[in-house]
Design a protein around this motif. Structure first.
Motif, PDB file in Angstrom:
ATOM      1  N   UNK A   1      31.810  36.171  49.408  1.00 54.81           N
ATOM      2  CA  UNK A   1      31.236  35.804  48.110  1.00 54.81           C
ATOM      3  C   UNK A   1      29.851  36.427  47.934  1.00 54.81           C
ATOM      4  N   UNK A   2      29.555  36.858  46.717  1.00 60.85           N
ATOM      5  CA  UNK A   2      28.245  37.416  46.404  1.00 60.85           C
ATOM      6  C   UNK A   2      28.018  37.347  44.894  1.00 60.85           C
ATOM      7  N   UNK A   3      26.768  37.414  44.461  1.00 61.93           N
ATOM      8  CA  UNK A   3      26.481  37.347  43.025  1.00 61.93           C
ATOM      9  C   UNK A   3      27.182  38.457  42.252  1.00 61.93           C
ATOM     10  N   UNK A   4      27.571  38.124  41.034  1.00 63.65           N
ATOM     11  CA  UNK A   4      28.202  39.056  40.085  1.00 63.65           C
ATOM     12  C   UNK A   4      29.653  39.390  40.420  1.00 63.65           C
ATOM     13  N   UNK A   5      30.172  38.881  41.523  1.00 62.87           N
ATOM     14  CA  UNK A   5      31.595  39.058  41.827  1.00 62.87           C
ATOM     15  C   UNK A   5      32.409  38.128  40.934  1.00 62.87           C
ATOM     16  N   UNK A   6      33.534  38.630  40.437  1.00 57.43           N
ATOM     17  CA  UNK A   6      34.476  37.813  39.675  1.00 57.43           C
ATOM     18  C   UNK A   6      35.686  37.533  40.561  1.00 57.43           C
TER      19      UNK A   6
ATOM     20  N   UNK B   1      45.837  52.681  34.373  1.00 55.90           N
ATOM     21  CA  UNK B   1      45.927  53.432  33.116  1.00 55.90           C
ATOM     22  C   UNK B   1      44.784  53.075  32.170  1.00 55.90           C
ATOM     23  N   UNK B   2      44.190  51.903  32.402  1.00 56.85           N
ATOM     24  CA  UNK B   2      43.034  51.509  31.605  1.00 56.85           C
ATOM     25  C   UNK B   2      41.734  52.086  32.137  1.00 56.85           C
ATOM     26  N   UNK B   3      41.812  52.898  33.162  1.00 55.57           N
ATOM     27  CA  UNK B   3      40.629  53.563  33.689  1.00 55.57           C
ATOM     28  C   UNK B   3      39.968  52.850  34.854  1.00 55.57           C
ATOM     29  N   UNK B   4      40.639  51.853  35.420  1.00 53.50           N
ATOM     30  CA  UNK B   4      40.047  51.072  36.506  1.00 53.50           C
ATOM     31  C   UNK B   4      40.573  51.534  37.862  1.00 53.50           C
ATOM     32  N   UNK B   5      39.777  51.293  38.887  1.00 56.11           N
ATOM     33  CA  UNK B   5      40.177  51.622  40.249  1.00 56.11           C
ATOM     34  C   UNK B   5      40.647  50.350  40.944  1.00 56.11           C
TER      35      UNK B   5
ATOM     36  N   UNK C   1      38.575  46.901  41.251  1.00 58.24           N
ATOM     37  CA  UNK C   1      39.336  45.658  41.359  1.00 58.24           C
ATOM     38  C   UNK C   1      40.047  45.600  42.706  1.00 58.24           C
ATOM     39  N   UNK C   2      39.973  44.444  43.363  1.00 60.66           N
ATOM     40  CA  UNK C   2      40.599  44.283  44.665  1.00 60.66           C
ATOM     41  C   UNK C   2      41.737  43.287  44.640  1.00 60.66           C
ATOM     42  N   UNK C   3      42.796  43.603  45.383  1.00 61.84           N
ATOM     43  CA  UNK C   3      43.956  42.719  45.514  1.00 61.84           C
ATOM     44  C   UNK C   3      44.126  42.418  47.001  1.00 61.84           C
ATOM     45  N   UNK C   4      43.507  41.340  47.497  1.00 59.57           N
ATOM     46  CA  UNK C   4      43.647  41.028  48.928  1.00 59.57           C
ATOM     47  C   UNK C   4      44.969  40.332  49.234  1.00 59.57           C
ATOM     48  N   UNK C   5      45.361  40.365  50.480  1.00 58.93           N
ATOM     49  CA  UNK C   5      46.553  39.646  50.922  1.00 58.93           C
ATOM     50  C   UNK C   5      46.215  38.164  51.012  1.00 58.93           C
TER      51      UNK C   5
ATOM     52  N   UNK D   1      39.188  45.352  49.932  1.00 60.51           N
ATOM     53  CA  UNK D   1      39.723  44.656  48.759  1.00 60.51           C
ATOM     54  C   UNK D   1      38.741  43.617  48.233  1.00 60.51           C
ATOM     55  N   UNK D   2      37.982  43.011  49.131  1.00 58.49           N
ATOM     56  CA  UNK D   2      37.015  41.989  48.726  1.00 58.49           C
ATOM     57  C   UNK D   2      35.683  42.583  48.260  1.00 58.49           C
ATOM     58  N   UNK D   3      35.375  43.781  48.699  1.00 56.02           N
ATOM     59  CA  UNK D   3      34.096  44.394  48.315  1.00 56.02           C
ATOM     60  C   UNK D   3      34.255  45.137  46.984  1.00 56.02           C
ATOM     61  N   UNK D   4      34.700  44.424  46.000  1.00 55.49           N
ATOM     62  CA  UNK D   4      34.979  44.975  44.675  1.00 55.49           C
ATOM     63  C   UNK D   4      34.307  44.102  43.616  1.00 55.49           C
ATOM     64  N   UNK D   5      34.378  44.547  42.377  1.00 54.52           N
ATOM     65  CA  UNK D   5      33.734  43.793  41.302  1.00 54.52           C
ATOM     66  C   UNK D   5      34.565  42.592  40.851  1.00 54.52           C
ATOM     67  N   UNK D   6      35.882  42.740  40.873  1.00 50.09           N
ATOM     68  CA  UNK D   6      36.762  41.632  40.526  1.00 50.09           C
ATOM     69  C   UNK D   6      37.882  41.538  41.540  1.00 50.09           C
ATOM     70  N   UNK D   7      38.060  40.359  42.111  1.00 53.85           N
ATOM     71  CA  UNK D   7      39.136  40.105  43.070  1.00 53.85           C
ATOM     72  C   UNK D   7      40.215  39.298  42.355  1.00 53.85           C
TER      73      UNK D   7
END
Length: 370
Positions: free
Chosen positions: A83-88, A28-32, A3-7, A63-69
């Motif tokens: 933007x790319x396919x399968x990104x949330x 704590x839920x096991x995510x990066x 998961x990414x948190x961009x500015x 931060x953007x090269x993640x599965x969910x932003x």
């Protein structure tokens, strides 16, 4: 999930998509979680605060090269290349007022989950409500400021004074924004009129304010009369996911006294004033049309990022965890609120309100994910 948190890069936008507390819940839920360097500074959170709860501090690219932003505001054109396919992308999107962003998300097959269209179990918009509350309260605060003569206004004090009439405030829309705007305006001592199309809601507000506000049905005649007599008019109408209706005409604005102020809160959905020509920024928040000051800042809560970020993430953390834990398909199947937030999926527009506003094809999400 990664998961990414961009500015945020929107002008004067200092909110951030996740607090350290939210990041701690995700970790704590096991995510990066990757937080862009200095993403939270404007909201009072240092990189060290995020590192302390297990986040990695990285660049915008990371931060953007993640599965969910996870963001606050809609992506800007300079971010479309991520933007790319399968990104949330999980944020406020307001696609009905932004055909270019909509096209970019559809073309890239990004899954867009919009806070503003997520409908709660008992109705309402729980992820929009915190910001609506802040925007409603701030609309009167900024309106009062720009009514002052040094800031271009007519020099009217809403509270009036001994022997001098109080200022008149009209609020169009009796939802969360409208209620909070009226609450602050009444507290300042103004004469307040609220208009809405829902008679039951008007009755409810009449009781809540114990007769201290004038409630009127929202008709073109009533709007015209109220606007003409007002020092400050606040647009507070929202149709979830759709473009805001134009309710205040140019002729109505022309009938107002020079130096009056209008605040178009739903500008990010197109606005309700015919004279609203563009969104403004906190750097340059008003313009004058027909002698009336127009405040059309699209990220009003961004002016109070410390309060706004904490209020927002208190609502967004739960759905974010569910999406991260289950994936978007299963999360949407198991939770109707999340399903109503999905606006784009695999190149299809899945929000009927957005599709109708933009004249595009709509594909129900349930048909795509089973």
């Amino acid at each position: 999930m990664l998961i990414g948190i961009p500015k945020e890069i929107k002008n004067q936008e200092e909110r951030v998509g996740a607090t350290p507390s939210m990041v701690a819940s995700l970790v704590s839920g096991g995510h990066e979680v990757i937080v862009e360097h200095n993403a939270g500074v404007g909201s009072g959170f240092a990189d060290a605060d995020y590192s302390a709860v297990g986040a990695k501090i990285g660049s915008a690219d990371e931060a953007w090269q993640t599965e969910m932003v996870v963001k606050v505001k809609e992506p800007l054109a300079t971010e479309y290349h991520y933007f790319r396919p399968n990104m949330i992308i999980y944020t406020y999107l307001h696609l009905a007022a932004d055909p270019k962003l909509t096209a970019a998300m559809l073309e890239s097959k990004v899954t867009g989950v919009a806070y503003e269209t997520m409908v709660g179990r008992n109705g309402g918009l729980p992820l929009l409500a915190p910001m609506s509350e802040i925007a409603g309260r701030m609309s009167v605060q900024v309106g009062t400021h720009f009514l002052e003569e040094p800031h271009g206004g007519k020099g009217r004090l809403l509270a009036g004074t001994t022997g001098v009439a109080r200022g008149k405030v009209t609020v169009i829309g009796a939802g969360t924004v409208g209620f909070n705007a009226a609450k602050i305006a009444v507290g300042l001592g103004a004469q307040v009129t609220i208009l809405d199309i829902n008679a039951s809601r008007l009755e409810e507000l009449d009781n809540l304010f114990d007769g201290k506000v004038q409630t009127l049905m929202s008709t073109p005649h009533n709007i015209a009369e109220a606007v003409k007599a007002s020092d400050l008019v606040i647009g507070a109408v929202l149709i979830p996911g759709a473009k805001a209706p134009t309710l205040v005409t140019t002729a109505m604005i022309e009938s107002m006294e020079a130096g009056s102020v209008v605040v178009d809160v739903p500008i990010d959905q197109g606005g309700i004033f015919e004279t609203t020509t563009h969104a403004t920024t906190h750097d340059d928040p008003v313009y004058v049309s027909h002698g009336v000051l127009h405040y059309t800042v699209a990220n009003i809560p961004g002016a109070v990022p410390k309060t706004a970020t904490e209020a927002l993430t208190s609502a967004t953390t739960g759905p974010a965890l569910k999406i991260a834990n289950l994936g978007i398909e299963t999360a949407a199947q198991n939770d109707r609120m999340i399903a109503t937030g999905v606006n784009t999926y695999e190149g299809e527009l899945t929000s009927k309100a957005v599709a109708d506003s933009l004249g595009l094809h709509y594909q129900p999400l349930i048909d795509l994910i089973g």
